[in-house]
Structures are given as C-alpha cells and as structure tokens.
Design an enzyme around this catalytic site. Sequence first.
Site, PDB file in Angstrom:
ATOM      1  N   SER A 147       0.852  -1.188   0.000  1.00  0.00           N
ATOM      2  CA  SER A 147       0.000   0.000   0.000  1.00  0.00           C
ATOM      3  C   SER A 147       0.884   1.232   0.000  1.00  0.00           C
ATOM      4  O   SER A 147       2.058   1.183   0.409  1.00  0.00           O
ATOM      5  CB  SER A 147      -0.887   0.000   1.249  1.00  0.00           C
ATOM      6  N   TYR A 160      -1.812  -1.638  10.792  1.00  0.00           N
ATOM      7  CA  TYR A 160      -1.992  -1.833   9.343  1.00  0.00           C
ATOM      8  C   TYR A 160      -0.852  -1.189   8.561  1.00  0.00           C
ATOM      9  O   TYR A 160      -0.239  -1.827   7.693  1.00  0.00           O
ATOM     10  CB  TYR A 160      -3.332  -1.256   8.903  1.00  0.00           C
TER      11      TYR A 160
END
Length: 267
Positions: A147, A160
């Site tokens: 990401s 995360y």
Amino acid sequence: MNIKNKGQCQQTALITGAASGIGYQLACIFAVNNYNLVLVDRMEQKLLEIADNFQKEFSIFVKTIVKDLSIPTSPEEIFTELQQEAIKIDVLVNNAGFGIYGLFNETNLTTELEMIQVNLVCLTNLTKLFLKDMVKQGNGKVLNVSSAAAFQPGPFMAVYFATKAYILSFSQALASELEGSGVTVTVLCPGPTESAFHEKTGAAGTKQVKGNKMMGAAEVAKIGYSALMEGKTVIIPGLKNKILAEIVRFTPRNLVTKIVKNMQEIK
C-alpha cells in the site's frame, strides 16, 4: 472444490483474497491472459461463482481453496494440497489483507494479531514455500500487494501501516536477492482504492477517504499486472501517490506523522 478442463498445461497463478477487490480484478486479468488459477479466500460461495464464470468464459483450469488465512496452519495446508495434486505455481499473488481503524489502546488486540497473521506472516510463509521451487526451476513471479501506507507511519491505523511497510521492505530485499535467478518479485503499493476496504476497516469517514476520488480496483490491478510482467520491483499507481511517496523521504519523520494523523482523522 475444483473445476478442471483441458487447459492444465498452461501456467498457473495462485491469488489470495481473490473473491473481491484488487484480488478479484487480478484474477480476471490472469484469466483473460489464459492463466490457470488457484483462488484462495474465505468466501466459499463467491469463489465458486467466480470459478464457474471463468470456466465458461475462458476455458481455463480453476481450483478454489477456502481458507481463513488468519489461522497459522493455512499456508502449509495450501502448499501441501497443491503438492499432492501436482499443481505447479508459476505466479504467486499475495493479495489478502485487511485493516482496522481506531486508537491502538482502544482497538481489539485479537483482530490486530489476526491482521499481522494475514498481512505479514501468511504472506511471508507462502512466499517461502513457493519461492524455493521457482528458484530451483529458474522461473517464476511473485506479486505482493502492499500500500502507499507503507511509506509512512499511520496514526489511527498503526498496525496496518506497519504491516504494509514490512511488505515493501521484504519485497525489495527479495527482489535484490533474486537478481539473475529468473524469478522476480514485484510489490504493488496502491493509494486509497474504490472497494469495501474502507467501510470494513471503519476508515470511510476519514479526511483522506471521504469525498475524494479514488482509483478503481480494476485500474490498480491492471497497473500491478503490467509491472509484474515487466519484472519491476516497486509500482505505485497514480501520479499523486508517487509524488507523495517521494516527498516523505525528504520530510522530517515527525512532520510526516503529523500530516498523516490529520488525514486519518474522521471528518
């Protein structure tokens, strides 16, 4: 659950988290390009529907494996099952992952440990298991989905963001180790993407997400697939995301964290 046909001599791609989002879109692209598929996800009915559609439309071999990747034994079980059926994996796509939004001292520890297991441990385990044969054969590709979050700390999604940073670092290191081996490792680092991810994590109302135009999962998958086929190491879809990833390298870490915290706050 298997769907078999005459296409079993083709190359095979294994995709985790294949029932929705970027994983599903990647599966579509591989199917269009005549790859046989091993699709892994928890959603059994969705996997069966996808497999049936691909079988009818593309006449490829599709195997579905229903697994909860937060269970530590899942990677070994997937590998063993494929070994027993003599299914050789030419492309490994570690796409499965999830996040959770909130203050770390208030979020659920069990959920975060499961996130670490899926996002980080399972990805590492599957890569270790399948990479050995790829290197031995002198051919293969790995696509790890990280990401744009990998490039900075992420207040309100601390665990995360940290897992995605691991995936980026891990993938770059492997790509370097494997130079000249015939095996490539590509890491895909998309920014906010149109999917159910933000609603599931509870981050749909953040400044970064709410009201902002996001890239579609199909476009992200297309960019990732192209980079994988070209043997690129890091691919960041979207000019804005590329610029931001470069800027944070030259910005004081404490300032970057403050900016991200502001963007991660609920509007």
